[in-house]
Design an enzyme around this catalytic site. Structure first.
Site, short mmCIF file in Angstrom:
data_model
loop_
_atom_site.label_atom_id
_atom_site.label_comp_id
_atom_site.label_asym_id
_atom_site.label_seq_id
_atom_site.Cartn_x
_atom_site.Cartn_y
_atom_site.Cartn_z
N CYS A 68 0.04 3.92 2.57
CA CYS A 68 0.44 3.44 3.90
C CYS A 68 1.93 3.71 4.13
CB CYS A 68 0.19 1.94 4.03
SG CYS A 68 -1.51 1.42 3.77
N CYS A 114 0.82 -1.21 0.00
CA CYS A 114 0.00 0.00 0.00
C CYS A 114 0.86 1.26 0.00
CB CYS A 114 -0.92 -0.03 1.22
SG CYS A 114 -1.81 1.51 1.54
#
Length: 335
Positions: free
Chosen positions: A233, A230
C-alpha cells in the site's frame, strides 16, 4: 500481479526455521543502480543494509541459515529472491534496465539461484496471461493453473537443485495454485458488482467530520483501501500522488480508506501528515469488518475501486496507480 506473486512467495517461506548459522559471501555488481544502499533480508528475522560504490559494486558477508533459506535482495523498489546456505560464495551481476532478465549468478550456489531467477521470469510471463484468464470460465482458469504447476515441477525435477530448496518449493506449488484460484474467484465476485449502485460508507475524515459516498455523487470516485502497516500500500503512494496531480481539478475525487485497527488510529493520523497524503483521507469504522469492506469482499490490500458519477460501480477491482491501465481507463472517462 507481480507484487502479489512476490508477496505470496516470501510469505510461504518466511516461516522456515533458521538453524545454526555460518558465513555466506556475496559479490554483486549492479549496472544502473537505483540507490546507494542495497537491502538483504529474510522475513522479519534478518535485515542488512550494504553501501554500494560508484561502480555499482558491493561485497557482503553475513551469517546465513545452515540448511538453506530464502532471502530478498532489494535495490530501491526492485528486488530478487535468493537461496543462501552456509558456505555459499556467489557472484551476482544484473542491470536494472532489465532487472530480472539480466540476473546471472556464478560460484557456489549458482544453480539454485539461477533457477530462482528463471522462475521469476516464468511467473512474470504467466502474469501477462492472467488478465485475459480472469475473463475465462473457472474450468479454463483451472486448466491454466494446472499447466503452470506442471511447468514449475518440470523446472526442478532432475536439475540437481539443493534438496532443502526443492523441499521448500514442492508444497508451494499447490499453495500457489490455491492462492491464484482464490484470487480468480475474488475477481469474478468483484466483476458481478459492476454496473450496480455501490454499497455506501460514512467514515471519519482526517480533516474533520465525516464523509459518506453520497457526498461525492456527480463525480467519479477512485477509492484506495489501505493500512499503515501494508508495505505494498505504501509503495503505491508515490504513484497515487502522480495520478491525483494529473487529474487535479477534473471531475474525480480520490478517496483513501484506512482499515487500520483502533490501536493504530494515531499512527494513521500522523502518517497522513508525514507522507503528505492528498485526496480525501478516511478511517473505516470497524476496519476489516466495516460494512463497505465486507460488501466488496475485501480480504487483501491494497484494493482499488472506481465508482461513476451516478454512484454505480465501474470497476470493483480497479487497476493500481502504478499500472498504466489506470491512466488509460481514467483518460477514457474523466474530462
Amino acid at each position: 500481479m507481480k507484487k502479489a506473486f512476490i508477496l505470496f512467495f516470501v510469505a510461504i517461506f518466511s516461516g522456515f526455521a533458521q538453524n545454526t548459522t555460518n558465513t555466506v559471501s556475496l559479490n554483486v555488481k549492479i549496472a544502473n543502480r537505483f540507490s546507494d544502499t542495497i537491502t538483504i533480508s529474510s522475513g522479519r528475522t534478518f535485515k542488512q543494509k550494504v553501501g554500494i560504490n560508484k561502480k555499482g559494486e558491493f561485497q557482503a558477508t553475513f551469517e546465513a541459515v545452515k540448511d538453506g533459506g530464502l532471502y530478498r535482495l532489494n535495490d530501491g523498489n526492485e528486488g530478487t529472491t535468493m537461496f543462501l546456505k552456509n558456505g555459499y560464495d556467489l557472484t551476482l551481476t544484473l542491470d536494472t534496465k532489465d532487472f530480472d532478465e539480466t540476473i546471472v549468478y556464478k560460484g557456489k550456489g549458482a544453480i539454485e539461484n539461477n533457477y530462482l531467477a528463471q522462475k521469476a521470469l516464468s511467473d512474470e510471463k504467466f502474469e501477462m496471461e492472467l488478465e485475459s484468464l480472469f475473463d475465462a470460465d473457472e474450468a479454463t482458469f483451472k486448466e491454466a493453473l494446472a499447466r503452470k504447476k506442471a511447468n514449475d515441477v518440470k523446472m526442478i525435477d532432475g536439475k540437481g537443485l539443493d534438496e532443502t530448496l526443492v523441499n521448500m518449493l514442492r508444497p508451494s506449488f499447490d499453495q500457489e495454485e490455491k492462492f491464484l484460484l482464490d484470487y480468480y474467484k475474488q475477481k469474478v465476485a468483484a466483476k458481478k458488482m459492476e454496473g450496480v449502485v455501490s454499497p455506501s460508507f460514512d467514515y471519519e475524515n482526517h480533516k474533520g467530520g465525516k464523509t459518506k459516498l453520497e457526498d461525492l455523487r456527480g463525480k467519479y470516485v477512485y477509492i484506495d483501501v489501505w493500512a499503515t502497516w501494508c508495505g505494498p500500500c505504501i509503495a503505491e503512494i508515490p504513484h497515487l500522488k502522480k495520478v491525483e496531480e494529473k487529474y487535479h481539478g477534473k471531475n474525480i475525487e480520490f478517496v483513501s480508506i484506512s482499515v487500520d485497527t483502533e490501536k493504530d488510529y494515531e499512527k494513521w493520523k500522523k502518517m497522513v501528515v508525514s507522507k503528505e497524503l492528498g485526496g480525501i483521507q478516511l478511517f473505516a469504522d470497524k476496519n476489516w469488518t466495516s460494512d463497505f469492506i465486507k460488501a466488496y469482499g475485501i480480504n487483501a490490500i491494497p484494493r482499488f475501486i472506481l465508482i461513476g458519477p451516478d454512484g454505480k460501480v465501474i470497476k470493483a477491482d480497479a487497476p493500481r496507480p502504478s499500472s498504466s491501465l489506470l491512466v488509460e481507463l481514467l483518460d477514457s472517462l474523466v474530462k
